[in-house]
Design a protein around this motif. Structure first.
Motif, PDB file in Angstrom:
ATOM      1  N   UNK A 234      10.059  35.534  17.005  1.00 34.93           N
ATOM      2  CA  UNK A 234       9.512  35.523  15.658  1.00 34.93           C
ATOM      3  C   UNK A 234       8.955  34.136  15.307  1.00 34.93           C
ATOM      4  N   UNK A 235       9.698  33.105  15.681  1.00 34.60           N
ATOM      5  CA  UNK A 235       9.231  31.745  15.398  1.00 34.60           C
ATOM      6  C   UNK A 235       7.967  31.427  16.183  1.00 34.60           C
ATOM      7  N   UNK A 236       7.896  31.961  17.399  1.00 35.09           N
ATOM      8  CA  UNK A 236       6.681  31.782  18.200  1.00 35.09           C
ATOM      9  C   UNK A 236       5.497  32.476  17.530  1.00 35.09           C
ATOM     10  N   UNK A 237       5.731  33.655  16.962  1.00 32.49           N
ATOM     11  CA  UNK A 237       4.672  34.392  16.265  1.00 32.49           C
ATOM     12  C   UNK A 237       4.179  33.608  15.052  1.00 32.49           C
ATOM     13  N   UNK A 238       5.104  32.946  14.332  1.00 33.61           N
ATOM     14  CA  UNK A 238       4.711  32.139  13.170  1.00 33.61           C
ATOM     15  C   UNK A 238       3.940  30.901  13.582  1.00 33.61           C
ATOM     16  N   UNK A 239       4.264  30.326  14.721  1.00 31.31           N
ATOM     17  CA  UNK A 239       3.514  29.168  15.202  1.00 31.31           C
ATOM     18  C   UNK A 239       2.062  29.531  15.472  1.00 31.31           C
ATOM     19  N   UNK A 240       1.846  30.770  15.937  1.00 30.26           N
ATOM     20  CA  UNK A 240       0.481  31.235  16.195  1.00 30.26           C
ATOM     21  C   UNK A 240      -0.237  31.523  14.882  1.00 30.26           C
ATOM     22  N   UNK A 241       0.478  32.153  13.943  1.00 27.77           N
ATOM     23  CA  UNK A 241      -0.131  32.492  12.651  1.00 27.77           C
ATOM     24  C   UNK A 241       0.931  32.422  11.552  1.00 27.77           C
ATOM     25  N   UNK A 242       0.983  31.313  10.815  1.00 26.34           N
ATOM     26  CA  UNK A 242       1.997  31.172   9.760  1.00 26.34           C
ATOM     27  C   UNK A 242       1.775  32.104   8.577  1.00 26.34           C
ATOM     28  N   UNK A 243       0.644  32.815   8.561  1.00 25.06           N
ATOM     29  CA  UNK A 243       0.372  33.770   7.480  1.00 25.06           C
ATOM     30  C   UNK A 243       0.681  35.199   7.896  1.00 25.06           C
ATOM     31  N   UNK A 244       1.431  35.371   8.969  1.00 26.75           N
ATOM     32  CA  UNK A 244       1.912  36.697   9.344  1.00 26.75           C
ATOM     33  C   UNK A 244       3.195  36.943   8.546  1.00 26.75           C
ATOM     34  N   UNK A 245       3.014  37.403   7.310  1.00 25.42           N
ATOM     35  CA  UNK A 245       4.070  37.365   6.303  1.00 25.42           C
ATOM     36  C   UNK A 245       5.330  38.131   6.693  1.00 25.42           C
ATOM     37  N   UNK A 246       5.189  39.240   7.373  1.00 25.29           N
ATOM     38  CA  UNK A 246       6.340  40.078   7.673  1.00 25.29           C
ATOM     39  C   UNK A 246       7.324  39.381   8.610  1.00 25.29           C
ATOM     40  N   UNK A 247       6.852  38.388   9.355  1.00 27.02           N
ATOM     41  CA  UNK A 247       7.709  37.709  10.329  1.00 27.02           C
ATOM     42  C   UNK A 247       8.828  36.934   9.621  1.00 27.02           C
ATOM     43  N   UNK A 248       8.537  36.382   8.431  1.00 27.89           N
ATOM     44  CA  UNK A 248       9.577  35.661   7.684  1.00 27.89           C
ATOM     45  C   UNK A 248      10.729  36.612   7.358  1.00 27.89           C
TER      46      UNK A 248
ATOM     47  N   UNK B 216      23.275  32.327   5.535  1.00 27.46           N
ATOM     48  CA  UNK B 216      22.755  31.068   4.969  1.00 27.46           C
ATOM     49  C   UNK B 216      21.425  30.700   5.612  1.00 27.46           C
ATOM     50  N   UNK B 217      21.363  30.823   6.938  1.00 29.58           N
ATOM     51  CA  UNK B 217      20.117  30.500   7.633  1.00 29.58           C
ATOM     52  C   UNK B 217      19.025  31.494   7.242  1.00 29.58           C
ATOM     53  N   UNK B 218      19.399  32.769   7.096  1.00 35.40           N
ATOM     54  CA  UNK B 218      18.430  33.767   6.673  1.00 35.40           C
ATOM     55  C   UNK B 218      17.878  33.471   5.297  1.00 35.40           C
ATOM     56  N   UNK B 219      18.751  33.057   4.383  1.00 38.72           N
ATOM     57  CA  UNK B 219      18.309  32.728   3.027  1.00 38.72           C
ATOM     58  C   UNK B 219      17.397  31.501   3.039  1.00 38.72           C
TER      59      UNK B 219
END
Length: 615
Positions: A473-487, A501-504
């Motif tokens: 998932x973090x790799x997917x965000x590095x490619x596109x930080x606007x892939x909102x569902x990944x958060x 806590x980490x999830x929040x």
């Protein structure tokens, strides 16, 4: 000079000059005639004088000359043919060829239009003839029987014939959900279309094969895609097993009822020993009456007495009443999707229902009859109230996962609706289904690199490999930080790992980022939902600050409701209960502290235990 100009004139111009000379002569005659006394006018002219007649003749010739003898187009065409370098008929006869083409072009255009209209008429006539021939072969739906004891080819023809009715009932009982989100972490339905679920690997892979794209968190599907999935699943998974399981012809309504149950309970419900559908299959194959079969049906699929969620029981009750002939298909078309889940509320106020209501053997608002008064009593039959069709059509609106449920006819093609309304069956259906292959050919889905990596992460997530999933998932965000569902996916993975806590923190960081404002509201809603889950779990693990995190969870769920339009009643009620319980403890213990300051040694009951304080 004048003679030279005449030689350069085209034949078209010469013909035009000749006609103009005649028109000029008529003009002169008209002028002379107009000077004569009325007695000298043409005889038999009636009300129109001779001068007017001559005027009409003159201008008719001039107009005709401009249209067909001498105009710019004809002159240009003649000069073109005359100036051709290559000698030929057109060069030697430019005026003739020009006029021929001039008249031929509109003629050909007219013939083309007439030919197209003629072809359309022939196609329409042929189509009407085919429909008439098909109608001659059509059977009444009420008289149609599904016979499993036929060849595979004949079986397919029967399936084609009955499929419009099946699809209508699947939308009625399963509804239509546009968006798919794994938003609850612990329980509930994660569906798109008509019952396709996110966290079931079989359904995910099947949907990916049919739609030609990944089935991942945040996916949206159209009504057309949902219908294709339902059609493909029944044909590939359910019908082959039903053909093997049953060995007697069945009425169409009974067959549809059995398909709906198999779609919900699993395609092997009638074939694997121990499954709910085995007694139903045995009753059908034994030739039991439809009443006896439906009693077995509701006993196997209906919920036990005392079940709070009555929707599922009424869903199977409606299926049974349809098989019994109490509900017609044209009524089904006018119901909203998932109407069976709403009718228990209506039934509680319905006088016709209350007139037959027996609290000893029925749940109020539930169409099932039970074999006893105890809470776990099993259903043995269904209440046949006289106005069930009216009750079923009463709900005009239902919202599921943010999707408004429409009337069943709105989910079907026009041909399907017309077939059902006519109450007909066509073996080897004439309906032109928009197949999965046609869909794949017409729509090319572009899957981004970030989406592909996210899909890999979701596959790991469903295998409960949460740490590896988070890396993807973090790799997917590095490619596109606007892939909102990944958060949302990252927070859920931490939640499932027991690290809320980490999830929040992931979601809090996303909400404060520049990307959050651009996210669709539905994504924001699900992000806040997951934040509420994380806050709730943090509160559960704290001994002193529970109230703080439960309040944060409550605030987050309210924001989720605001953005997504969903109610989230289960989570909200759960959090509110924890807030109330925790508030009682805080208030009680606060009073104890005050009493300690005022009293000497005294036995005092703390919230949940007895203790002794010394002043």
């Amino acid at each position: 000079m004048k003679q030279n100009s005449t030689r350069q004139m085209t034949n078209t111009q010469k013909a035009g000059d000749a006609v103009r000379m005649v028109a000029d002569g008529i003009k002169d005659a008209r002028k002379k005639l107009s000077k004569l006394s009325p007695k000298k006018h043409f005889e038999n002219a009636g009300r129109v004088s001779g001068a007017v007649l001559l005027w009409l003749m003159e201008y008719t010739m001039r107009i005709a000359n401009g249209l067909v003898l001498d105009n710019f187009a004809l002159r240009a065409m003649e000069r073109g043919f005359k100036n051709k370098k290559k000698d030929g008929f057109a060069k030697r006869n430019p005026a003739l060829v020009s006029h021929a083409l001039y008249y031929l072009i509109p003629l050909l255009a007219w013939l083309g239009v007439e030919t197209v209209d003629f072809a359309k008429e022939r196609v329409q006539e042929r189509k009407q003839k085919e429909e008439e021939e098909a109608r001659k072969k059509a059977m009444s739906f009420d008289n149609f029987k599904i016979n499993p004891n036929v060849s595979d080819e004949e079986w397919e023809k029967q399936i084609d014939a009955i499929q419009p009715y099946v699809i209508a009932h699947l939308f009625l009982t399963e509804g239509y959900v546009r968006d798919l989100y794994y938003d609850n972490g612990t329980s509930g339905t994660k569906t798109i279309g008509v019952g396709f679920i996110l966290d079931d690997e079989v359904h995910r892979k099947f949907a990916k094969k049919i739609l030609g794209r990944p089935i991942v968190n945040g996916l949206s599907v159209s009504v057309e895609e949902a219908r294709i999935l339902a059609d493909a699943w029944t044909r590939e998974k359910i019908y082959p097993k039903m053909k093997e399981a049953f060995n007697v012809p069945m009425d169409a309504k009974l067959f549809i009822t059995l398909v709906v149950a198999a779609y919900n309970a699993g395609e092997s419900t009638y074939s694997l020993k121990g499954n709910s559908g085995i007694p139903v299959r045995d009753a059908v194959n034994a030739g039991k009456t439809i009443e006896e079969i439906m009693n077995v049906f509701v006993r196997q699929y209906g919920k036990v007495r005392g079940t709070q969620w009555g929707g599922m029981s009424n869903k199977y009750s409606v299926c049974a009443l349809y098989a019994l002939g109490d509900i017609s298909d044209d009524v089904i078309l006018n119901c909203v999707a998932e109407a069976p889940y709403e009718i228990n509320v209506i039934l509680e106020q319905d006088s016709a229902y209350l007139s037959v209501y027996n609290p000893k053997t029925m749940n109020e608002g539930n169409l099932l009859i039970y074999d006893g008064e105890e809470k776990k009593a099993r259903p043995v039959g269904v209440v046949r109230i006289p106005n069930i069709e009216e009750v079923l059509q009463t709900p005009q609106y239902r919202k599921t996962k943010g999707t408004e449920q429409l009337k069943i006819r709105d989910y079907l093609m026009e041909q399907e609706v017309n077939t059902i309304m006519a109450g007909e069956i066509f073996e080897g259906s004439t309906i032109d289904y928009f197949t999965a292959q046609q869909l794949a050919n017409s729509v090319k889905y572009e899957v981004s690199d970030s989406d592909k990596i996210n899909e890999e992460g979701e596959e790991l997530y469903h295998k409960e490999q949460y740490k590896e999933a988070i890396q993807k998932f973090e790799e997917a965000l590095n490619v596109n930080p606007e892939n909102y569902i990944v958060y949302s996916n990252i927070s859920l993975a931490y939640y499932k790992m027991g690290e809320p806590k980490k999830g929040a923190r992931v979601i809090e960081k996303f909400i404060k980022s520049e990307y959050f404002d651009n996210a669709p509201d539905v994504n924001k809603g699900y992000v806040y939902y997951n934040l509420a889950l994380c806050y709730e779990k943090i509160g559960d693990s704290k001994s002193k600050r529970k109230q703080k995190f439960y309040k944060e969870a409550n605030n987050a769920i309210e924001r989720a409701q605001e953005y997504s339009g969903n109610s989230y009643d289960d989570l909200k009620n759960r959090i509110n209960k924890k807030l109330t319980d925790e508030g009682k403890k805080i208030a009680f213990n606060s009073g104890i502290q005050q009493m300690r300051q005022k009293n000497a040694k005294k036995d005092i009951l703390l919230y949940g235990k007895e203790t002794t304080f010394n002043a």
